[in-house]
Scaffold this active site. Structure first.
Site: not given
Ligand code: SF4
Length: 362
Positions: A16, A99, A117
């Site tokens: 990520e 996020y 995102d």
């Protein structure tokens, strides 16, 4: 994609972080190499900053790597090497924003949190027909609220990944494939014929362009590399020294001045080597590179964290910014050769290129 086949919170976390501001095809080989080199939080925590930056070399946005490294150290120190499964605890780690927290916690631990995102922003802005600029704070809040309201209690990680995947494969920036879209019946933009006009983005300001003089400073078969200071852009990476040209200043004068200011070094500027232009997110830089010579004088670290006279075969051990890797290429050292030039014929080839380059200054 390997990060889709695991629930290991550390592996999900690394992926990520890498995928923020980086496309999947670019991130993939970096991810595989990084996980081979640092397969666990403890392995990453035990590594040096330089080893981590080297593994990240060429991927850009190096602060991500430094934050990830600092966070791994904190996890090893305070959580016994286990990634915290409580969002509020995980969110306190360096570099973990909303996020990253939502993605890792939902995918690895099944927490009911959203992960929004760029792809998800596009899907949500169209799904809810949001006609204001998506970068605004109030609109961002609205997008996150919308995303949170959609996350189902079961398999929230699958949901988040599906929404992001929908944005990357179906609800694409241009020509979204609405007839193939699983949410077409709910999508307000499609119902109103707005899908090609959303999301609304503010026009980006033109980014400034600066010229930098960079010296390939030779002394007895070695070149000078300086380490960029902590807290600055590209912190911890090594570069050919120099700096921004002042108005009206020639590049050779700029390099002489910068080396005096940064390292208290007097140099002779020789032939022009190459110009390299590199674009960062907020800045475009053209490096004008010259061979230089510095026969004597001690280097003082006035504006850098470290400075070293290095042999060419030592350079592959140091992390360099992308623009400086291109300078290596201009010196006749192929980047991959430079990376691996540690033994035998490669090292000899590299050193002969080094001698040739040095001769151009004599
Ligand atoms: Fe995007 Fe079209 Fe699907 Fe709406 S229907 S989410 S615009 S692909």
């Amino acid at each position: 994609m390997p990060w889709r086949r695991t629930r290991d919170p550390y592996a999900v976390w690394v992926s990520e972080v890498m995928l923020q501001q980086t496309q999947v095809p670019t991130a993939l080989p970096y991810y595989e190499g990084f996980m081979r080199q640092f397969p666990t939080v403890r392995a990453l925590a035990a590594a040096s900053d330089q080893a981590v930056l080297k593994a990240w070399e060429g991927l850009g946005y190096y602060r991500r790597a430094l934050h990830l490294h600092a966070a791994a150290r904190q996890v090893a120190r305070e959580h016994g090497g286990r990634v915290p499964d409580k969002p509020v605890v995980f969110r306190r780690l360096p570099g973990v924003g909303r996020y990253t927290c939502g993605a890792v916690q939902s995918i690895a631990f099944g927490r009911r949190l959203a992960a929004v995102d760029g792809n998800a922003v596009r899907v949500l802005a169209r799904w809810f027909a949001i006609t204001q600029a998506v970068t605004g704070t109030a609109v961002q809040r609205r997008l996150w609220d919308a995303a949170e309201s959609l996350v189902p209690p079961s398999a929230p990680g699958d949901w988040n990944q599906a929404v992001m995947e929908l944005g990357s494969r179906v609800c694409t920036p241009r020509a979204p494939r609405c007839p193939a879209c699983p949410v077409r019946a709910l999508c307000l933009a499609r119902a109103r014929g707005l899908q090609d006009r959303l999301p609304v983005k503010r026009k980006r300001k033109a980014i400034p362009h600066i010229e930098v003089g960079a010296g390939i400073i030779w002394r007895r078969g070695r070149v000078l590399l300086c380490q960029r200071p902590a807290g600055k852009m590209l912190a911890g990476l090594w570069e050919f020294p120099g700096g921004k040209r002042h108005p009206g200043e020639s590049i050779p004068d700029c390099i002489r001045r910068e080396l005096k200011e940064e390292c208290d070094l007097d140099i002779e500027v020789g032939e022009h080597l190459v110009d390299v232009t590199h674009t960062y997110s907020h800045l475009r830089v053209t490096l004008r590179c010259y061979h230089c010579r510095s026969p004597r004088g001690r280097v003082r670290r006035l504006a850098c964290d470290d400075a070293r006279w290095v042999r060419l075969d030592e350079i592959p051990g140091l992390p360099l910014p992308a623009a400086d890797l291109r300078i290596l290429t201009a010196l006749g050292i192929d980047r991959e050769t430079a990376r691996r030039a540690t033994r035998g014929p490669r090292r000899r080839a590299a050193n002969s290129a080094l001698r040739e380059a040095e001769n151009t200054v004599e």
